[in-house]
Design an enzyme around this catalytic site. Structure first.
Site, PDB file in Angstrom:
ATOM      1  N   GLY A  45       0.839  -1.187   0.000  1.00  0.00           N
ATOM      2  CA  GLY A  45       0.000   0.000   0.000  1.00  0.00           C
ATOM      3  C   GLY A  45       0.871   1.233   0.000  1.00  0.00           C
ATOM      4  O   GLY A  45       2.070   1.163   0.325  1.00  0.00           O
ATOM      5  N   GLN A  50       3.325  10.026   1.231  1.00  0.00           N
ATOM      6  CA  GLN A  50       4.607   9.292   1.254  1.00  0.00           C
ATOM      7  C   GLN A  50       5.493   9.623   0.059  1.00  0.00           C
ATOM      8  O   GLN A  50       6.695   9.386   0.093  1.00  0.00           O
ATOM      9  CB  GLN A  50       4.362   7.777   1.296  1.00  0.00           C
ATOM     10  CG  GLN A  50       3.779   7.290   2.620  1.00  0.00           C
ATOM     11  CD  GLN A  50       3.595   5.781   2.613  1.00  0.00           C
ATOM     12  OE1 GLN A  50       2.606   5.283   2.125  1.00  0.00           O
ATOM     13  NE2 GLN A  50       4.567   5.061   3.154  1.00  0.00           N
ATOM     14  N   CYS A  88       6.184  -0.181   7.365  1.00  0.00           N
ATOM     15  CA  CYS A  88       5.814   0.977   6.545  1.00  0.00           C
ATOM     16  C   CYS A  88       6.965   1.314   5.612  1.00  0.00           C
ATOM     17  O   CYS A  88       8.121   1.328   6.032  1.00  0.00           O
ATOM     18  CB  CYS A  88       5.517   2.161   7.460  1.00  0.00           C
ATOM     19  SG  CYS A  88       5.077   3.671   6.582  1.00  0.00           S
ATOM     20  N   LEU A  89       6.657   1.610   4.353  1.00  0.00           N
ATOM     21  CA  LEU A  89       7.701   1.961   3.388  1.00  0.00           C
ATOM     22  C   LEU A  89       8.445   3.228   3.806  1.00  0.00           C
ATOM     23  O   LEU A  89       9.580   3.444   3.410  1.00  0.00           O
ATOM     24  CB  LEU A  89       7.090   2.156   1.995  1.00  0.00           C
ATOM     25  CG  LEU A  89       6.574   0.886   1.301  1.00  0.00           C
ATOM     26  CD1 LEU A  89       5.828   1.245   0.025  1.00  0.00           C
ATOM     27  CD2 LEU A  89       7.712  -0.081   0.998  1.00  0.00           C
ATOM     28  N   HIS A 130      -4.100   1.487   7.629  1.00  0.00           N
ATOM     29  CA  HIS A 130      -2.738   2.027   7.653  1.00  0.00           C
ATOM     30  C   HIS A 130      -2.606   3.215   6.697  1.00  0.00           C
ATOM     31  O   HIS A 130      -2.084   4.273   7.057  1.00  0.00           O
ATOM     32  CB  HIS A 130      -1.757   0.903   7.290  1.00  0.00           C
ATOM     33  CG  HIS A 130      -0.316   1.309   7.228  1.00  0.00           C
ATOM     34  ND1 HIS A 130       0.636   0.815   8.100  1.00  0.00           N
ATOM     35  CD2 HIS A 130       0.349   2.146   6.386  1.00  0.00           C
ATOM     36  CE1 HIS A 130       1.816   1.348   7.802  1.00  0.00           C
ATOM     37  NE2 HIS A 130       1.667   2.154   6.763  1.00  0.00           N
ATOM     38  N   GLU A 131      -3.114   3.030   5.459  1.00  0.00           N
ATOM     39  CA  GLU A 131      -2.965   4.093   4.455  1.00  0.00           C
ATOM     40  C   GLU A 131      -3.850   5.290   4.772  1.00  0.00           C
ATOM     41  O   GLU A 131      -3.446   6.438   4.571  1.00  0.00           O
ATOM     42  CB  GLU A 131      -3.271   3.563   3.047  1.00  0.00           C
ATOM     43  CG  GLU A 131      -2.425   2.381   2.581  1.00  0.00           C
ATOM     44  CD  GLU A 131      -0.930   2.540   2.809  1.00  0.00           C
ATOM     45  OE1 GLU A 131      -0.429   3.680   2.845  1.00  0.00           O
ATOM     46  OE2 GLU A 131      -0.254   1.502   2.972  1.00  0.00           O
ATOM     47  N   HIS A 134      -2.233   7.490   7.177  1.00  0.00           N
ATOM     48  CA  HIS A 134      -1.208   8.362   6.571  1.00  0.00           C
ATOM     49  C   HIS A 134      -1.812   9.701   6.150  1.00  0.00           C
ATOM     50  O   HIS A 134      -1.143  10.732   6.194  1.00  0.00           O
ATOM     51  CB  HIS A 134      -0.612   7.693   5.320  1.00  0.00           C
ATOM     52  CG  HIS A 134       0.598   6.841   5.586  1.00  0.00           C
ATOM     53  ND1 HIS A 134       1.751   7.336   6.140  1.00  0.00           N
ATOM     54  CD2 HIS A 134       0.848   5.523   5.340  1.00  0.00           C
ATOM     55  CE1 HIS A 134       2.656   6.361   6.239  1.00  0.00           C
ATOM     56  NE2 HIS A 134       2.130   5.250   5.752  1.00  0.00           N
TER      57      HIS A 134
END
Ligand code: ZN
Length: 161
Positions: A45, A50, A88-89, A130-131, A134
Site C-alpha cells: 500500500g 509518502q 511501513c515503506l 494504515h494508508e 497516513h
C-alpha cells in the site's frame, strides 16, 4: 514514473492531507505513479503524502495482487480487533504489532470520480486503515504496542505498506 518515498522525519508525513476536488489527468498520473512506486518497493500500500503529495489518495494491493486506488477514503464502519505485525515503506526495516479493526467498510471515489465502497477483512482491512491513517499524519508507530518493535535487516516485502 517511480517517485521517491519519503521517510520518517519528512514533515509532510505528519500533516493532514487535503481532499481531492478535481478528478483529472493529474490525479490519474499521480495514481499511476503511486502504483508503480508501490510495486517497485514491494509494498502492499502507499499514500500520496509518502511521495510528497498532500492529497487524500491511497493505493492498496488486493488479495489478487490487483492495485486498488481510493480517493478521499473514509472508514464508515469497523468491527473487531486483530493484532498483527506491520511495517511501513516510510520507516524501512522497522516492524511492530499493531491492533487494527478486523473488518472495515470504506467509502471513497475511484480515479474517475465515481463513488465506491469496499468491505474488507484481515490484511486488506489492515492496509486500508494504515494508508488512511497516513492521510491524517498518523504512522503505525503511533499505534503499535511499544514492546513489540523490532528491526529486520532482511527485506520482508509482504508486510511493508
Ligand atoms: Zn505506511
Amino acid at each position: 514514473m517511480i517517485r521517491k518515498i519519503l521517510t520518517l522525519g519528512a514533515p509532510i508525513l505528519r500533516e493532514k492531507a487535503l481532499p481531492v476536488h478535481k478528478f483529472d489527468a493529474n490525479l490519474r498520473r499521480l495514481i499511476n505513479d503511486m502504483i508503480e512506486t508501490m510495486k517497485s518497493a514491494n509494498g502492499a500500500g502507499l499514500a500520496a503524502p509518502q511521495i510528497g503529495v498532500s492529497q487524500r489518495v491511497i493505493v492498496v494491493l488486493q488479495e489478487n495482487d490487483k492495485p486498488l486506488p481510493l480517493v478521499n477514503p473514509t472508514i464508515l464502519h469497523s468491527e473487531g480487533i486483530e493484532e498483527d505485525e506491520e511495517g511501513c515503506l516510510s520507516i524501512p526495516n522497522l516492524y511492530a504489532i499493531v491492533p487494527r479493526p478486523a473488518y472495515v467498510k470504506v467509502s471513497g471515489f475511484n480515479p474517475k470520480g465515481r463513488a465506491v465502497s469496499i468491505e474488507a477483512e484481515g490484511i486488506l482491512a489492515r492496509a486500508l486503515c494504515h494508508e488512511i491513517d497516513h492521510l491524517d499524519g498518523v504512522l503505525f508507530i503511533d499505534k503499535a504496542y511499544p514492546d513489540t518493535f523490532r528491526w529486520v535487516k532482511v527485506e520482508k516485502a509482504e508486510s511493508k505498506r
